[in-house]
Enzyme design. Sequence first.
Site, PDB file in Angstrom:
ATOM      1  N   GLU A 192      35.048  69.130  25.333  1.00 32.23           N
ATOM      2  CA  GLU A 192      35.209  67.720  24.974  1.00 32.23           C
ATOM      3  C   GLU A 192      34.950  66.768  26.145  1.00 32.23           C
ATOM      4  O   GLU A 192      35.528  65.675  26.193  1.00 32.23           O
ATOM      5  CB  GLU A 192      36.605  67.496  24.395  1.00 32.23           C
ATOM      6  CG  GLU A 192      36.808  68.185  23.053  1.00 32.23           C
ATOM      7  CD  GLU A 192      38.171  67.935  22.440  1.00 32.23           C
ATOM      8  OE1 GLU A 192      39.076  67.450  23.148  1.00 32.23           O
ATOM      9  OE2 GLU A 192      38.341  68.228  21.250  1.00 32.23           O
ATOM     10  N   ARG A 249      37.894  77.431  19.438  1.00 29.36           N
ATOM     11  CA  ARG A 249      39.226  77.320  18.852  1.00 29.36           C
ATOM     12  C   ARG A 249      39.126  77.625  17.365  1.00 29.36           C
ATOM     13  O   ARG A 249      38.041  77.713  16.813  1.00 29.36           O
ATOM     14  CB  ARG A 249      39.829  75.933  19.089  1.00 29.36           C
ATOM     15  CG  ARG A 249      39.097  74.791  18.401  1.00 29.36           C
ATOM     16  CD  ARG A 249      39.808  73.462  18.606  1.00 29.36           C
ATOM     17  NE  ARG A 249      39.121  72.375  17.914  1.00 29.36           N
ATOM     18  CZ  ARG A 249      39.530  71.108  17.918  1.00 29.36           C
ATOM     19  NH1 ARG A 249      40.612  70.783  18.583  1.00 29.36           N
ATOM     20  NH2 ARG A 249      38.858  70.181  17.256  1.00 29.36           N
ATOM     21  N   TRP A 276      30.551  66.291  21.763  1.00 28.26           N
ATOM     22  CA  TRP A 276      31.026  67.621  22.135  1.00 28.26           C
ATOM     23  C   TRP A 276      29.977  68.333  22.992  1.00 28.26           C
ATOM     24  O   TRP A 276      28.767  68.177  22.795  1.00 28.26           O
ATOM     25  CB  TRP A 276      31.264  68.452  20.880  1.00 28.26           C
ATOM     26  CG  TRP A 276      32.693  68.463  20.414  1.00 28.26           C
ATOM     27  CD1 TRP A 276      33.637  67.506  20.609  1.00 28.26           C
ATOM     28  CD2 TRP A 276      33.319  69.504  19.667  1.00 28.26           C
ATOM     29  NE1 TRP A 276      34.819  67.881  20.023  1.00 28.26           N
ATOM     30  CE2 TRP A 276      34.661  69.103  19.440  1.00 28.26           C
ATOM     31  CE3 TRP A 276      32.895  70.729  19.170  1.00 28.26           C
ATOM     32  CZ2 TRP A 276      35.580  69.895  18.737  1.00 28.26           C
ATOM     33  CZ3 TRP A 276      33.794  71.508  18.465  1.00 28.26           C
ATOM     34  CH2 TRP A 276      35.124  71.094  18.254  1.00 28.26           C
ATOM     35  N   GLU A 335      45.923  61.149  16.186  1.00 29.57           N
ATOM     36  CA  GLU A 335      44.773  60.929  17.064  1.00 29.57           C
ATOM     37  C   GLU A 335      44.006  59.714  16.547  1.00 29.57           C
ATOM     38  O   GLU A 335      43.459  59.746  15.448  1.00 29.57           O
ATOM     39  CB  GLU A 335      43.852  62.149  17.099  1.00 29.57           C
ATOM     40  CG  GLU A 335      44.517  63.421  17.603  1.00 29.57           C
ATOM     41  CD  GLU A 335      43.581  64.621  17.592  1.00 29.57           C
ATOM     42  OE1 GLU A 335      42.346  64.418  17.444  1.00 29.57           O
ATOM     43  OE2 GLU A 335      44.067  65.762  17.720  1.00 29.57           O
ATOM     44  N   ASN A 393      47.180  72.714  14.953  1.00 32.67           N
ATOM     45  CA  ASN A 393      46.387  71.496  15.154  1.00 32.67           C
ATOM     46  C   ASN A 393      45.222  71.500  14.187  1.00 32.67           C
ATOM     47  O   ASN A 393      44.410  72.425  14.176  1.00 32.67           O
ATOM     48  CB  ASN A 393      45.847  71.416  16.588  1.00 32.67           C
ATOM     49  CG  ASN A 393      45.098  70.127  16.848  1.00 32.67           C
ATOM     50  OD1 ASN A 393      45.691  69.079  17.023  1.00 32.67           O
ATOM     51  ND2 ASN A 393      43.768  70.198  16.848  1.00 32.67           N
ATOM     52  N   GLU A 394      45.186  70.487  13.325  1.00 36.08           N
ATOM     53  CA  GLU A 394      44.065  70.288  12.404  1.00 36.08           C
ATOM     54  C   GLU A 394      43.757  71.559  11.607  1.00 36.08           C
ATOM     55  O   GLU A 394      42.668  72.132  11.696  1.00 36.08           O
ATOM     56  CB  GLU A 394      42.833  69.796  13.157  1.00 36.08           C
ATOM     57  CG  GLU A 394      43.047  68.445  13.812  1.00 36.08           C
ATOM     58  CD  GLU A 394      41.805  67.895  14.497  1.00 36.08           C
ATOM     59  OE1 GLU A 394      41.693  66.666  14.615  1.00 36.08           O
ATOM     60  OE2 GLU A 394      40.947  68.703  14.918  1.00 36.08           O
TER      61      GLU A 394
END
Length: 691
Positions: free
Chosen positions: A363, A112, A321, A313, A150-151
């Site tokens: 994950e 990602r 991971w 979160e 996201n992030e």
Amino acid sequence: MSKSIKLKALQLGVCYYPEHWQESLWEDDFRRMRELHMSVIRVAEFAWSIFEPEEDVFRFDFFDRVLDLANKYNLQVIMGTPTATPPAWLTQRYPEVLNVSQEGIIYTHGARRHYNYSSPKYRELCARITRKMAEHYKDHPAVVGWQIDNELNCEINVFYAEADHQAFREWLKAKYGSLTQLNKAWGAVFWNQTYSAWEQVHLTRPTVSESPNPHQALDEKRFISDNTISFAKLQADIIREEAPDHWITTNGMFGHLDSHELTDQMLDFFSYDSYPQFSTIFPGTEENPLLDRAWSLNLSSSRSVSPNFCVMEQQSGPGGWVNRMEMASPRPGQMRLWTYQSILHGADMLLYFRWRTATIGTEIYWHGINDYHNRPNRRIQEAGQVGQELAAIGEVIAGTKYQAEVAILRDYDNLWDGEFDKWHGPLTGMSERGWFKQLQHLHIPVDVLYLRSDSTVEELLVYQTLIYPHPAIMTKETAELLTGFAEQGGKIIFGARTGYKNKHGHCLMSPLPGPAAGLCGITVEDFTLIKGTVPAARLKWTDSSEATVLRTEAFNDILKVEDPDVEIVAVYASEYYEGKPVLTKRNVGLGEAWYYGAAFSEPVVEELIRYLGLKSPVEQWLVLPAQVELGIRSSEYTDYIFLLNYGNKSEEIQLNQETKELLSGEMLNQSVQLPPYGVKILIKKKCGVAQ
């Protein structure tokens, strides 16, 4: 003006990935969420291929069923724009959207955040999927808000695709106007780096010395931040247009991104991702580190953006991971403790990550509140306890503000420059930890405050004491701002290496600490890194006849008094500069300016707190062990005093007045035990308010 989430009650929720699970599980999942008093879920932030399986072919039936079912169970939904993970068809067809390493290696599809923000094609496709989703879901009764991407800048926060080099040039043209001004700002005359055409200008690239131009490196980080913000703004503007009744946020505080500017420009409030176990992996170098309690410093940084924020979160299980589990399982009670840690520091909405641990993908070892087997476990029980408690107290706590009279100052230029400059960058981390840890142990609440171009004296005067450990970059305007703060009664404390650079990162041709010299009434006549043949010097307080065993750590500025009103509080007691000042104080109007010529170690901070007269706000009626964190969230009439025990043994709390505890409703007096990982919230009416 800070932007905060505005809720009438605390909200508890969970991150949910329906695309990972058989549809037959959804209804049972939603039913159980409601049994746990959860009221909000986040979905879709990694689901681009479900919405757009082929280019320009859009399907919404999958998430329509998810949202309709969520609405049936009265679950509010946060929609994520799915731009953190572009589909395979996109990266195959348009490889120019991919990010590139500094060495020119293309990051390929398979994880990602492998895209670049500058690609015109990627921006076009991100705008299209955002608009399609906003158009489709703007009137859905379950949807209340949006998370952009996201992030942002997580995993990677540097970008070197050809589109990034081109965008950097355009950014520099807008900033400097001409190559003449750029060459001046970058000191390009040094080593014959002068540019004569814009095409010669790039983001930093590999060099023989592995040391790029430092002024170019600072501007690169400023560009990355602005470019990231413009990428997010592209989506925010579309959502505002299409779904004006929904709020907008994004999650995480990562490198090379001005989260304050991001929030000011386009968000309704800031969101953070809280994983306290990261502090157990990277605990710092000091003895007896705070571990998960240290995460409160990160939460304080989030609170500086939005005093009341969302934790999108919240850690609920062990983390890891791909092929490894890196974090221990939360002990019984720790998940609840970490939840209240976030709430104490300003979280009014909190979502656990995640509902059920993934059985596939990267994950598989990043655990949620449900294990793979989907049967009851102790984390589910804890989540249920929290849900029940928040349902009872949520209306009381929501909207209350964290209270502190001390703040640690930061600014983005020094953070980014210190990341590259090893002279002053590492000092900041050491000094912030020293101050934060001692303030924590002495139960003195502390904020993190970011200085910005529009900061005012009035904003600073919320605090009695400001700690600005090592601001190497110091402008005249900042020095004037801090002088105004001191003149009106504030105390400002600086550390070594203050004020020797201008906004471009050029070293100043003036006595150190540069623009802060007049404020402090001193100059730096000599200095040394503590390394090699020069050990840390001992310190002697001038009100004591003997040298202490305290050491002046990491770097030593040897000070010279320039103003006769300066008080020498401590001197060096060893080394070739023995007897020279190391700590000074100057009265400035109604306040004080302090300068300490080293990094702030914990023992020195402990003594400084005594000299400064800093006290715990509860010291008159509450005795707490060092293991317990104290923090206060306050309304107009009432203080809510959070007590969090991070230890694995019970701790004794002593009260000298009867006090009501919010979670249990019990009246407490004299000696009370706070169990391992326990939480209590004491209710104290403010002076003049009837009990």
